[in-house]
Scaffold this motif. Structure first.
Motif, PDB file in Angstrom:
ATOM      1  N   THR A  86       3.503 -12.784   5.272  1.00  0.00           N
ATOM      2  CA  THR A  86       2.934 -11.469   4.953  1.00  0.00           C
ATOM      3  C   THR A  86       1.715 -11.199   5.807  1.00  0.00           C
ATOM      4  O   THR A  86       1.541 -10.109   6.352  1.00  0.00           O
ATOM      5  CB  THR A  86       2.570 -11.399   3.462  1.00  0.00           C
TER       6      THR A  86
ATOM      7  N   SER B  61       1.153  -8.270   8.603  1.00  0.00           N
ATOM      8  CA  SER B  61       0.062  -7.312   8.456  1.00  0.00           C
ATOM      9  C   SER B  61      -0.776  -7.220   9.719  1.00  0.00           C
ATOM     10  O   SER B  61      -1.193  -6.129  10.105  1.00  0.00           O
ATOM     11  CB  SER B  61      -0.813  -7.683   7.251  1.00  0.00           C
ATOM     12  N   HIS B  62      -1.021  -8.334  10.400  1.00  0.00           N
ATOM     13  CA  HIS B  62      -1.844  -8.233  11.596  1.00  0.00           C
ATOM     14  C   HIS B  62      -1.082  -7.516  12.710  1.00  0.00           C
ATOM     15  O   HIS B  62      -1.667  -6.785  13.502  1.00  0.00           O
ATOM     16  CB  HIS B  62      -2.358  -9.616  12.033  1.00  0.00           C
TER      17      HIS B  62
ATOM     18  N   GLU C  47       1.041  -5.078  12.124  1.00  0.00           N
ATOM     19  CA  GLU C  47       0.993  -3.670  11.732  1.00  0.00           C
ATOM     20  C   GLU C  47      -0.346  -3.046  12.079  1.00  0.00           C
ATOM     21  O   GLU C  47      -0.416  -1.890  12.496  1.00  0.00           O
ATOM     22  CB  GLU C  47       1.278  -3.555  10.230  1.00  0.00           C
TER      23      GLU C  47
ATOM     24  N   THR D 278      -5.438 -11.093   9.119  1.00  0.00           N
ATOM     25  CA  THR D 278      -5.687  -9.911   8.318  1.00  0.00           C
ATOM     26  C   THR D 278      -5.373 -10.197   6.857  1.00  0.00           C
ATOM     27  O   THR D 278      -4.530 -11.028   6.532  1.00  0.00           O
ATOM     28  CB  THR D 278      -4.819  -8.726   8.773  1.00  0.00           C
ATOM     29  N   GLU D 279      -6.077  -9.490   6.009  1.00  0.00           N
ATOM     30  CA  GLU D 279      -5.858  -9.583   4.577  1.00  0.00           C
ATOM     31  C   GLU D 279      -5.387  -8.225   4.084  1.00  0.00           C
ATOM     32  O   GLU D 279      -6.021  -7.198   4.368  1.00  0.00           O
ATOM     33  CB  GLU D 279      -7.157  -9.973   3.878  1.00  0.00           C
ATOM     34  N   THR D 280      -4.283  -8.187   3.380  1.00  0.00           N
ATOM     35  CA  THR D 280      -3.793  -6.938   2.808  1.00  0.00           C
ATOM     36  C   THR D 280      -4.508  -6.711   1.481  1.00  0.00           C
ATOM     37  O   THR D 280      -4.373  -7.507   0.552  1.00  0.00           O
ATOM     38  CB  THR D 280      -2.273  -6.988   2.585  1.00  0.00           C
TER      39      THR D 280
ATOM     40  N   THR E 204      -2.568  -0.837  -1.781  1.00  0.00           N
ATOM     41  CA  THR E 204      -2.184   0.527  -1.427  1.00  0.00           C
ATOM     42  C   THR E 204      -2.831   1.515  -2.387  1.00  0.00           C
ATOM     43  O   THR E 204      -3.098   1.190  -3.553  1.00  0.00           O
ATOM     44  CB  THR E 204      -0.664   0.718  -1.464  1.00  0.00           C
TER      45      THR E 204
ATOM     46  N   THR F 217      -2.030   1.900   3.184  1.00  0.00           N
ATOM     47  CA  THR F 217      -2.188   0.480   2.917  1.00  0.00           C
ATOM     48  C   THR F 217      -3.487   0.036   3.562  1.00  0.00           C
ATOM     49  O   THR F 217      -3.750   0.351   4.729  1.00  0.00           O
ATOM     50  CB  THR F 217      -1.017  -0.340   3.492  1.00  0.00           C
ATOM     51  N   ARG F 218      -4.285  -0.690   2.792  1.00  0.00           N
ATOM     52  CA  ARG F 218      -5.608  -1.113   3.280  1.00  0.00           C
ATOM     53  C   ARG F 218      -5.576  -2.574   3.724  1.00  0.00           C
ATOM     54  O   ARG F 218      -4.996  -3.423   3.042  1.00  0.00           O
ATOM     55  CB  ARG F 218      -6.675  -0.910   2.208  1.00  0.00           C
ATOM     56  N   TYR F 219      -6.210  -2.823   4.863  1.00  0.00           N
ATOM     57  CA  TYR F 219      -6.284  -4.164   5.426  1.00  0.00           C
ATOM     58  C   TYR F 219      -7.738  -4.483   5.769  1.00  0.00           C
ATOM     59  O   TYR F 219      -8.558  -3.593   5.992  1.00  0.00           O
ATOM     60  CB  TYR F 219      -5.453  -4.271   6.709  1.00  0.00           C
TER      61      TYR F 219
END
Length: 287
Positions: free
Chosen positions: A62, A66-67, A69, A191-193, A196, A205-207
């Motif tokens: 995951t 995310s990184h 994205e 990255t950390e998700t 949303t 979506t916040r990272y």
């Protein structure tokens, strides 16, 4: 640090020598898979990641997605044909405090803009306005009340026709001028998700990620000059940045917040850079 907007406010300063590269820090509990990670086909057809020849816990997948994205969102945002921008950036360098405020809308293909940009640096203040309707452009630039365009008879605006439109700075530099700070995200490796939610009626979506400014300049590649024009940080030690970003379902960044992780006492620098985008891809009304 923002001479690309009002050149008169920029000063030639000998850059500090680049510090030695440090091993990048990673957020705790976040995937550490890098671009150069090897991949192998695991059991049941699942792709496992390897780093230094050892399998990485599949729970990292995951974080790995995310990184990617986040990095992909940079190019998607730079390619946006139109948007409404709101920027508030503060920079402290020793005892010198600077601030950038920008707001307005722009449509690059149609050459339409209604943008106001103001800069404060110490005792200096400057402001510029650009308005364009696709065939005519109007520009105003003042510095501490002095008309930088040196117009006669107390006039404040200069008007140009179609041939001058493509010479206006914000159209010349495109999104890399207005959104150059987003290039720091190309250095995102961990990255950390966060989750949303809805932002201005858009699902995002916040990272969160952490990079050094030096790595960000390197990762920007051919756009490194655009990044350094948007945000130039020279310090005797690496400058650590924490970035929170909200990305819409279309892959375009809607909100960006960059701050330095340490106070100005340790590096001589403190940054708080906030940028928001709305009305992405929508028609912009001519001023």
């Amino acid at each position: 640090w923002l001479g690309f907007i009002i050149p008169e406010l920029s000063r030639e300063v000998a850059p500090a020598p680049r510090p030695a590269r440090r091993r990048r820090r990673h957020l705790p509990g976040v995937c550490r898979v890098r671009h150069r990670a090897h991949r192998r086909r695991g059991r049941n057809g699942v792709v496992d990641h390897e780093r230094h020849g050892r399998p990485v816990d599949h729970r990292c997948s995951t974080g790995y997605r995310s990184h990617r994205e986040v990095i992909a969102a940079v190019d998607a945002t730079l390619a946006a044909p139109s948007f409404t921008l709101s920027t508030d950036a503060k920079l402290t360098t020793g005892t010198l405090q600077s601030r950038l405020i920008a707001s307005g809308s722009i449509d690059f293909p149609q050459l339409i803009a209604d943008m106001t940009i103001s800069v404060e640096s110490g005792n200096q203040k400057g402001e510029s306005e650009t308005r364009a309707n696709g065939t005519t452009v109007w520009v105003r630039a003042d510095n501490d009340g002095v008309n930088e365009l040196d117009l006669p008879d107390g006039k404040r605006w200069v008007e140009g026709g179609t041939e001058q439109l493509t010479e206006v700075q914000i159209f010349q530099q495109g999104t890399r001028g207005l959104l150059g700070v987003l290039l720091t995200l190309r250095a995102a490796e961990a990255t950390e998700t966060i989750g949303t939610d809805n932002l201005d009626d858009t699902e995002v979506t916040r990272y969160r990620t952490s990079v050094t400014y030096e790595d960000a300049v390197e990762a920007a590649g051919p756009d490194s000059d655009a990044l350094e024009q948007a945000l130039s940080l020279d310090a005797p030690t690496p400058v650590n940045l924490t970035i929170d970003v909200a990305i819409g379902s279309d892959g375009v960044i809607r909100e960006f917040v960059l701050i330095t992780e340490s106070d100005a006492d340790s590096t001589g620098l403190a940054v708080d850079y906030r940028l928001g985008l709305t009305d992405v891809g929508l028609d912009v009304g001519a001023p």
